[in-house]
Design a protein around this motif. Structure first.
Motif, PDB file in Angstrom:
ATOM      1  N   PRO A 159       0.808  -1.230   0.000  1.00 47.20           N
ATOM      2  CA  PRO A 159       0.000   0.000   0.000  1.00 47.20           C
ATOM      3  C   PRO A 159       0.838   1.276   0.000  1.00 47.20           C
ATOM      4  O   PRO A 159       0.295   2.364  -0.186  1.00 47.20           O
ATOM      5  N   TRP A 203      -5.525   1.221   5.933  1.00 45.48           N
ATOM      6  CA  TRP A 203      -5.396   2.477   5.191  1.00 45.48           C
ATOM      7  C   TRP A 203      -6.761   3.000   4.755  1.00 45.48           C
ATOM      8  O   TRP A 203      -6.904   4.187   4.446  1.00 45.48           O
ATOM      9  N   THR A 204      -7.743   2.115   4.683  1.00 42.93           N
ATOM     10  CA  THR A 204      -9.088   2.514   4.277  1.00 42.93           C
ATOM     11  C   THR A 204     -10.088   2.084   5.349  1.00 42.93           C
ATOM     12  O   THR A 204      -9.777   1.241   6.197  1.00 42.93           O
ATOM     13  N   GLU A 411      -2.602  -2.757  -2.732  1.00 40.72           N
ATOM     14  CA  GLU A 411      -2.136  -1.420  -3.077  1.00 40.72           C
ATOM     15  C   GLU A 411      -3.219  -0.367  -2.882  1.00 40.72           C
ATOM     16  O   GLU A 411      -2.918   0.780  -2.539  1.00 40.72           O
ATOM     17  N   ASN A 412      -4.469  -0.759  -3.093  1.00 41.78           N
ATOM     18  CA  ASN A 412      -5.566   0.211  -3.068  1.00 41.78           C
ATOM     19  C   ASN A 412      -6.438   0.119  -1.829  1.00 41.78           C
ATOM     20  O   ASN A 412      -7.364   0.930  -1.675  1.00 41.78           O
ATOM     21  N   GLY A 413      -6.182  -0.858  -0.961  1.00 40.10           N
ATOM     22  CA  GLY A 413      -6.986  -0.992   0.251  1.00 40.10           C
ATOM     23  C   GLY A 413      -8.449  -1.217  -0.028  1.00 40.10           C
ATOM     24  O   GLY A 413      -9.330  -0.741   0.688  1.00 40.10           O
ATOM     25  N   THR A 457      -4.792   5.062   0.054  1.00 35.53           N
ATOM     26  CA  THR A 457      -3.486   4.522   0.448  1.00 35.53           C
ATOM     27  C   THR A 457      -2.391   5.431  -0.085  1.00 35.53           C
ATOM     28  O   THR A 457      -2.592   6.160  -1.062  1.00 35.53           O
TER      29      THR A 457
END
Length: 488
Positions: A159, A203-204, A411-413, A457
């Motif tokens: 992330p 992160w999200t 990577e994108n949560g 992220t």
């Protein structure tokens, strides 16, 4: 032990080829550092820059013959190419890809810098720069990126730095181990520990209540998928699966219905709309679409098919469009391959507003391109991939593809759900874990729950630019160090 030159080539080729075991479905991630260790050591011990390049080429040939061998199946089994032509084309493609580690090896030896810095810092930097170039030149082929093998060991870093950043850190670690074993072991411990700690960060954040999803896997053999005689069977298979589905969101695979959307019988679309009404569900259908002049590989909101669909923007060269059609066009006319001559969608497209969130679709191997996926993911709460891997049934390609999807989820949560024709249909959570999957080569609907998520992220903010700037900083620093030493 000193190896003869033929022995060096053999060792490099074998080291490159066993890398396939570091990826899914075998997933022995520790083998990738071993493969890279052989590569970097070979560059260091080569008697000349030319021989270093030959070592790099041998390693790359082993690497890509093993990791891209599934191309043969699509060319011979489904494309109708003779054995010799399909095998030759697959080897030629692997040879082209092998030129990237070869150039990394050559430039490592030719670059002017201190030898200790050359092998500890320059070699891993150039290796990753050329891997990154491989990921975009001539539309790019980022399959089997070395960082993609490290989900289990360095997953917490995705992330922040993405797959290329993880690959760079891995290469730095291996090169430092060759230079100084204590330093290498210390760095490995630091990376693994940091990853474990970072995995604890969310992160999200969740948005709304979890929703039920149904991911349809029709298991239509590629050899009959585009036959007119099998068309009604395809319609009925997916109609039956849709009726059985229990989700609030029902997702079909890529080109689930093998015709243009405009040519699908009206009664069929009416049946699907009745199912949506009865179940209070949304549907995303994979189908080819047309705007009257151009054709697209698309994902369509069946509740409103006239609404702008998601159009695949990263097309497969020689698969969905023909480079240099004057040269290669006659070959494709002979092979009678479907969906040739498609147009690209826009790089950034609005998400589907449905099923309680905003859904960013991507099609086929688009989820191999982390920097592209993040552009649409940042505006979405859920990622959906529609895929048909039946072209490569009998290989590990579907498992390898699913592993790349896991990296995109990390990577994108975001949750990432995959509806595929023959596998691997799966639900992947925001931590990159596959929480449910259908067995390959089976017909059915994967039922499960997902959670819409919002937030950003670090990787969504800067993409690959952080690692690109790091590479530029390394090269600039090495040049400055060399000139300063030369002036003394």
């Amino acid at each position: 032990m000193t190896l003869t030159r033929p022995q060096q080539i053999l060792v490099q080729t074998l080291a490159g080829s066993i890398s396939v075991l570091a990826f899914a479905p075998v997933s022995q991630f520790w083998l990738m550092p071993v493969c890279l260790w052989v590569f970097f050591l070979g560059i260091r011990q080569a008697s000349s820059g030319r021989w270093a390049a030959i070592n790099g080429l041998a390693w790359g040939l082993g690497y890509f013959c093993a990791n891209a061998s599934w191309i043969y199946i699509s060319l011979h089994t489904h494309g109708g190419m003779p054995v010799w032509m399909a095998a030759g084309s697959t080897f030629a493609f692997a040879l082209f890809l092998a030129c990237f580690p070869m150039l990394a090896a050559l430039f490592t030896r030719k670059w002017r810098c201190n030898d200790s810095l050359r092998y500890a810092l320059l070699a891993p930097t150039l290796f990753m720069i050329f891997e990154w170039i491989r990921g975009w030149i001539f539309t790019g082929f980022p399959w089997a990126s070395v960082g993609g093998s490290q989900l289990a060991s360095l997953g917490g870093l995705y992330p922040i730095v993405g797959s290329y950043g993880v690959g760079f850190l891995l290469c730095l670690n291996v090169a430092s181990f060759i230079h100084n074993k204590r330093l290498g072991l210390t760095l490995a411990f630091a990376l693994i520990s940091s990853s474990a700690l970072l995995k604890q960060i969310d992160w999200t954040t969740p948005q709304g209540a979890p929703i039920k999803v149904s991911l349809l896997q029709g298991n239509i053999e590629q050899s009959i998928k585009w036959n007119q005689t099998s068309y009604n069977d395809s319609l009925q298979s997916y109609l039956k699966l849709a009726r059985q589905a229990q989700g609030q969101l029902i997702v079909f695979p890529e080109t689930a219905i093998p015709s243009l959307l405009e040519m699908i019988p009206a009664w069929y679309l009416d049946e699907m709309r009745q199912i949506m009404t009865q179940k209070n569900a949304a549907m995303i259908l994979g189908a080819a679409t047309s705007d009257g002049e151009r054709y697209f590989n698309a994902a369509v909101d069946l509740a409103n098919p006239q609404r702008t669909p998601y159009a695949k923007q990263h097309l497969v060269p020689f698969g969905e469009y023909i480079p240099l059609p004057q040269v290669f066009g006659p070959i494709y006319q002979f092979l009678k391959m479907p969906l040739i001559g498609l147009s690209r969608g826009e790089p950034v497209q609005p998400p589907f507003a449905m099923a309680g969130g905003k859904i960013a679709a991507n099609i086929c191997y688009e989820d191999a391109f982390g920097n592209e996926i993040r552009r649409n993911a940042v505006n979405a709460t859920l990622l959906v991939n529609l895929t048909n891997m039946a072209w490569f049934d009998g290989s590990w390609a579907a498992e390898e593809h699913a592993e790349m999807a896991q990296a995109r989820a990390l990577e994108n949560g975001r949750y990432l759900i995959r509806a595929t024709n023959t596998g691997k249909t799966a639900i992947i959570d925001n931590k990159g874990q596959i929480i449910a999957a259908l067995p390959p080569q089976t017909r059915g609907a994967l039922e499960g729950q997902i959670q819409h998520r919002i937030g950003t992220t670090p990787y969504q903010i800067w993409g690959d630019w952080l690692v690109i700037l790091a590479w530029a900083g390394v090269l600039a620093g090495l040049l400055a160090h060399y000139h300063r030493k030369s002036a003394e």
